[in-house]
Scaffold this active site. Structure first.
Site, PDB file in Angstrom:
ATOM      1  N   LYS A   1      -2.933  -4.212   9.334  1.00 29.28           N
ATOM      2  CA  LYS A   1      -1.517  -3.888   9.089  1.00 29.28           C
ATOM      3  C   LYS A   1      -0.935  -3.243  10.333  1.00 29.28           C
ATOM      4  CE  LYS A   1       1.576  -1.685   5.797  1.00 29.28           C
ATOM      5  NZ  LYS A   1       1.694  -1.183   4.415  1.00 29.28           N
TER       6      LYS A   1
ATOM      7  N   ASP B   1       0.182   3.163  -4.954  1.00 27.38           N
ATOM      8  CA  ASP B   1      -0.981   3.532  -5.758  1.00 27.38           C
ATOM      9  C   ASP B   1      -2.141   3.825  -4.799  1.00 27.38           C
ATOM     10  OD1 ASP B   1      -2.815   3.991  -7.708  1.00 27.38           O
ATOM     11  OD2 ASP B   1      -2.587   2.059  -8.726  1.00 27.38           O
ATOM     12  N   LYS B   2      -2.045   4.976  -4.140  1.00 29.05           N
ATOM     13  CA  LYS B   2      -3.026   5.298  -3.092  1.00 29.05           C
ATOM     14  C   LYS B   2      -4.430   5.459  -3.663  1.00 29.05           C
ATOM     15  CE  LYS B   2       0.222   7.761  -0.059  1.00 29.05           C
ATOM     16  NZ  LYS B   2       0.093   7.279   1.318  1.00 29.05           N
TER      17      LYS B   2
ATOM     18  N   PHE C   1      -1.411  10.190   4.510  1.00 26.27           N
ATOM     19  CA  PHE C   1      -2.622   9.703   3.807  1.00 26.27           C
ATOM     20  C   PHE C   1      -3.197  10.728   2.832  1.00 26.27           C
ATOM     21  CE2 PHE C   1      -4.031   6.755   7.588  1.00 26.27           C
ATOM     22  CZ  PHE C   1      -3.012   5.875   7.269  1.00 26.27           C
TER      23      PHE C   1
ATOM     24  N   ASN D   1       2.037   8.606  10.544  1.00 22.85           N
ATOM     25  CA  ASN D   1       1.879   9.991  10.093  1.00 22.85           C
ATOM     26  C   ASN D   1       0.480  10.572  10.273  1.00 22.85           C
ATOM     27  OD1 ASN D   1       4.600  10.164   9.183  1.00 22.85           O
ATOM     28  ND2 ASN D   1       4.018   8.861   7.451  1.00 22.85           N
ATOM     29  N   THR D   2      -0.430   9.809  10.876  1.00 23.57           N
ATOM     30  CA  THR D   2      -1.747  10.348  11.246  1.00 23.57           C
ATOM     31  C   THR D   2      -1.807  10.324  12.770  1.00 23.57           C
ATOM     32  OG1 THR D   2      -2.826   9.614   9.218  1.00 23.57           O
ATOM     33  CG2 THR D   2      -4.256   9.954  11.121  1.00 23.57           C
TER      34      THR D   2
ATOM     35  N   ALA E   1       0.840  -1.204   0.000  1.00 20.73           N
ATOM     36  CA  ALA E   1       0.000   0.000   0.000  1.00 20.73           C
ATOM     37  C   ALA E   1       0.871   1.249   0.000  1.00 20.73           C
ATOM     38  CB  ALA E   1      -0.891   0.004   1.233  1.00 20.73           C
ATOM     39  N   GLY E   2       0.324   2.320  -0.577  1.00 22.25           N
ATOM     40  CA  GLY E   2       0.994   3.623  -0.538  1.00 22.25           C
ATOM     41  C   GLY E   2       1.548   4.049  -1.875  1.00 22.25           C
TER      42      GLY E   2
ATOM     43  N   ASN F   1       4.330  -2.021   8.816  1.00 21.37           N
ATOM     44  CA  ASN F   1       4.357  -0.671   8.264  1.00 21.37           C
ATOM     45  C   ASN F   1       5.751  -0.066   8.501  1.00 21.37           C
ATOM     46  OD1 ASN F   1       3.380   1.885   7.304  1.00 21.37           O
ATOM     47  ND2 ASN F   1       1.344   1.300   8.032  1.00 21.37           N
ATOM     48  N   THR F   2       5.909   1.226   8.276  1.00 24.24           N
ATOM     49  CA  THR F   2       7.204   1.904   8.480  1.00 24.24           C
ATOM     50  C   THR F   2       7.481   2.073   9.981  1.00 24.24           C
ATOM     51  OG1 THR F   2       6.056   4.020   8.328  1.00 24.24           O
ATOM     52  CG2 THR F   2       7.037   3.180   6.312  1.00 24.24           C
TER      53      THR F   2
ATOM     54  N   ASN G   1       9.094   8.899   4.956  1.00 21.01           N
ATOM     55  CA  ASN G   1       7.953   9.666   4.446  1.00 21.01           C
ATOM     56  C   ASN G   1       7.045  10.110   5.582  1.00 21.01           C
ATOM     57  OD1 ASN G   1       4.951   8.563   4.210  1.00 21.01           O
ATOM     58  ND2 ASN G   1       6.314   6.786   4.301  1.00 21.01           N
ATOM     59  N   ARG G   2       6.464  11.287   5.381  1.00 16.98           N
ATOM     60  CA  ARG G   2       5.425  11.767   6.304  1.00 16.98           C
ATOM     61  C   ARG G   2       4.273  12.322   5.469  1.00 16.98           C
ATOM     62  NH1 ARG G   2       9.901  15.311   7.709  1.00 16.98           N
ATOM     63  NH2 ARG G   2       9.730  17.356   6.706  1.00 16.98           N
TER      64      ARG G   2
ATOM     65  N   ASN H   1      -5.624  -0.249   8.122  1.00 24.43           N
ATOM     66  CA  ASN H   1      -4.328   0.320   8.476  1.00 24.43           C
ATOM     67  C   ASN H   1      -4.464   1.028   9.818  1.00 24.43           C
ATOM     68  OD1 ASN H   1      -1.878   1.565   8.641  1.00 24.43           O
ATOM     69  ND2 ASN H   1      -2.058   2.731   6.752  1.00 24.43           N
TER      70      ASN H   1
ATOM     71  N   THR I   1      -3.399   3.851   1.162  1.00 25.08           N
ATOM     72  CA  THR I   1      -4.503   3.954   2.088  1.00 25.08           C
ATOM     73  C   THR I   1      -5.547   4.959   1.594  1.00 25.08           C
ATOM     74  OG1 THR I   1      -3.185   3.284   3.987  1.00 25.08           O
ATOM     75  CG2 THR I   1      -5.123   4.615   4.477  1.00 25.08           C
TER      76      THR I   1
ATOM     77  N   SER J   1       0.030   3.527  10.495  1.00 25.09           N
ATOM     78  CA  SER J   1       0.816   4.611   9.895  1.00 25.09           C
ATOM     79  C   SER J   1       1.250   5.562  10.998  1.00 25.09           C
ATOM     80  CB  SER J   1      -0.005   5.367   8.856  1.00 25.09           C
ATOM     81  OG  SER J   1       0.657   6.594   8.571  1.00 25.09           O
TER      82      SER J   1
HETATM   83  C1  LIG Z   1       6.248   6.852   0.446  1.00 28.66           C
HETATM   84  C2  LIG Z   1       5.525   5.761   1.202  1.00 28.66           C
HETATM   85  C3  LIG Z   1       4.144   5.830   1.367  1.00 28.66           C
HETATM   86  C4  LIG Z   1       3.467   4.811   2.059  1.00 28.66           C
HETATM   87  N1  LIG Z   1       2.111   4.895   2.203  1.00 28.66           N
HETATM   88  C5  LIG Z   1       1.452   3.891   2.844  1.00 28.66           C
HETATM   89  C6  LIG Z   1       0.044   3.923   2.955  1.00 28.66           C
HETATM   90  O1  LIG Z   1      -0.639   4.827   2.471  1.00 28.66           O
HETATM   91  N2  LIG Z   1      -0.564   2.896   3.620  1.00 28.66           N
HETATM   92  C7  LIG Z   1       0.138   1.845   4.159  1.00 28.66           C
HETATM   93  O2  LIG Z   1      -0.471   0.936   4.727  1.00 28.66           O
HETATM   94  N3  LIG Z   1       1.478   1.781   4.041  1.00 28.66           N
HETATM   95  C8  LIG Z   1       2.143   2.781   3.398  1.00 28.66           C
HETATM   96  N4  LIG Z   1       3.505   2.714   3.285  1.00 28.66           N
HETATM   97  C9  LIG Z   1       4.231   1.566   3.896  1.00 28.66           C
HETATM   98  C10 LIG Z   1       4.552   0.496   2.865  1.00 28.66           C
HETATM   99  O3  LIG Z   1       3.374  -0.078   2.351  1.00 28.66           O
HETATM  100  C11 LIG Z   1       5.415  -0.631   3.503  1.00 28.66           C
HETATM  101  O4  LIG Z   1       4.624  -1.339   4.426  1.00 28.66           O
HETATM  102  C12 LIG Z   1       6.640  -0.105   4.218  1.00 28.66           C
HETATM  103  O5  LIG Z   1       7.248   0.927   3.476  1.00 28.66           O
HETATM  104  C13 LIG Z   1       7.682  -1.215   4.465  1.00 28.66           C
HETATM  105  O6  LIG Z   1       8.064  -1.859   3.274  1.00 28.66           O
HETATM  106  P1  LIG Z   1       9.368  -1.440   2.415  1.00 28.66           P
HETATM  107  O7  LIG Z   1      10.538  -1.428   3.353  1.00 28.66           O
HETATM  108  O8  LIG Z   1       9.436  -2.470   1.325  1.00 28.66           O
HETATM  109  O9  LIG Z   1       9.077  -0.078   1.874  1.00 28.66           O
HETATM  110  C14 LIG Z   1       4.200   3.716   2.603  1.00 28.66           C
HETATM  111  C15 LIG Z   1       5.584   3.661   2.420  1.00 28.66           C
HETATM  112  C16 LIG Z   1       6.252   4.653   1.728  1.00 28.66           C
HETATM  113  C17 LIG Z   1       7.757   4.553   1.577  1.00 28.66           C
END
Ligand SMILES: Cc1cc2nc3c(=O)[nH]c(=O)nc-3n(C[C@H](O)[C@H](O)[C@H](O)COP(=O)(O)O)c2cc1C
Length: 336
Positions: A221, A70-71, A120, A187-188, A67-68, A250-251, A116-117, A182, A91, A185
């Site tokens: 998640k 193709d939001k 959503f 960032n919310t 996710a993220g 997640n991050t 990233n911050r 989710n 998301t 995150s």
């Molecule tokens: C720029 C960015 C935007 C993201 N946006 C979302 C999001 O909208 N929803 C979500 O569940 N995870 C989001 N993620 C988290 C990723 O889906 C993933 O779970 C996380 O980055 C860990 O995987 P990776 O190390 O392969 O990036 C985002 C990550 C990045 C880097």
């Protein structure tokens, strides 16, 4: 040896600001999604089939888009043409929202990481549901499972989170093969509190009641920053509510590996997250029978194998794709 993307495409994209590069890529993939000759070109990169069945769904291979990226769900046919075994959009939030002020995505090439911050930023559940309906009618709906990841709108107070999730759930469930909640995150503000047992239990039971006759697999998640005791409580709630799966992770907000001069507020992804997320996958697999989808720091066949060995059933890619391109998908699927 560097692949085609790393030699030619990445330098071009990395000469742009990270969010601009993301917009350019998404616009191209969105256009390709409506143009058969372009989809045929993307298909030439497809990995071989390595089928897998989970949640009653058939996956052509176990490697999905996280996710993220193709939001707003604008490029589903292109992701499928590239060979992803499944696609998670979002998301998505109930209300359209712009996200946090820019700049809000930062590359850390030495660390093979991103911070990233975004917060959503998305077009909201109504617009996205209409887009998905139009895609259905066009006959271009992808042949791979599609997950829709939903989150809480920033303007909605935490106490009303359940209604906010329910709004998106009702609008989007018919398009999804599975729904991801989710709650992780960073960032919310306050969102991660929804991982606490009582709040999570309220959310899961409300969505469970709403699910109706055609039940879609429900997935949560989670954050890599959960303490052992928090994870234990969370797993108990997930089991009580008959959850179908867990995405770990997640991050992270743990920036200990990032030199202070490069650090930024936000969620850290990529290589520095790898071990933390693998540890969580291993702990969940040891303590529970709920299937795990692993996400975090998957950059090559070796880091993918590590996640499967830790007990993951499926994997998702994000930061690895930014650094290694679509060839990463092929490299991993070839190694399975
Ligand atoms: C720029 C960015 C935007 C993201 N946006 C979302 C999001 O909208 N929803 C979500 O569940 N995870 C989001 N993620 C988290 C990723 O889906 C993933 O779970 C996380 O980055 C860990 O995987 P990776 O190390 O392969 O990036 C985002 C990550 C990045 C880097």
């Amino acid at each position: 040896m560097k692949n085609f993307y790393e030699r030619l495409v990445r330098p071009l994209l990395f000469s742009l600001d990270a969010e601009t590069a993301h917009h350019v890529t998404m616009r191209l993939l969105g256009r390709a999604s409506r143009f058969d000759p372009a989809l045929r070109v993307l298909r030439s990169l497809q990995p071989p089939s390595k089928p897998k069945t989970l949640f009653g769904l058939n996956f052509p291979n176990p490697i999905g888009l996280a996710a993220g990226l193709d939001k707003n769900g604008i490029a589903l046919p292109a992701w499928a043409a590239l060979g992803f075994g499944f696609i998670e959009i979002g998301t998505v939030t109930a209300k359209a929202q712009p996200g946090n002020p820019k700049r809000r995505i930062f590359r850390l090439p030495e660390q093979q990481a991103l911070i990233n911050r975004l917060g959503f930023n998305n077009e909201g559940a109504d617009v996205i549901a209409n887009r998905l309906a139009a895609l259905h009618e066009s006959g271009r709906w992808p042949a791979v499972p599609v997950g829709i990841n939903i989150g809480k709108s920033k303007a909605t107070p935490l106490e009303q989170a359940t209604d906010d999730y329910l709004y998106s759930f009702r609008l989007l469930r018919d398009f999804a093969n599975y729904i991801t909640l989710n709650v992780s995150s960073p960032n919310t503000p306050g969102l991660r509190e929804l991982q606490e047992p009582e709040k999570l239990s309220d959310l899961l039971s409300a969505i469970g009641k709403e699910a109706g006759t055609v039940r879609k697999p429900l997935i949560v998640k989670i954050s890599p920053d959960l303490a052992a005791a928090e994870l234990k409580d969370l797993l108990a709630v997930c089991e009580e509510n008959g959850l179908s799966g867990i995405i770990a992770t997640n991050t992270t907000l743990d920036h200990a590996s990032i030199p202070p001069r490069l650090d930024q507020a936000g969620g850290l992804s990529g290589a520095p997250l790898r071990n933390k997320s693998t540890t969580l996958v291993r702990e969940i697999a040891a303590r529970s029978t709920i299937p795990v989808i692993a996400s975090g720091g998957i950059f090559d066949a070796e880091s993918a194998r590590e996640k499967f060995q830790a007990g993951a059933q499926l994997l998702q890619l994000y930061t690895g794709l930014i650094y290694r391109g679509p060839q990463l998908l092929r490299e991993i699927v070839d190694s399975l």
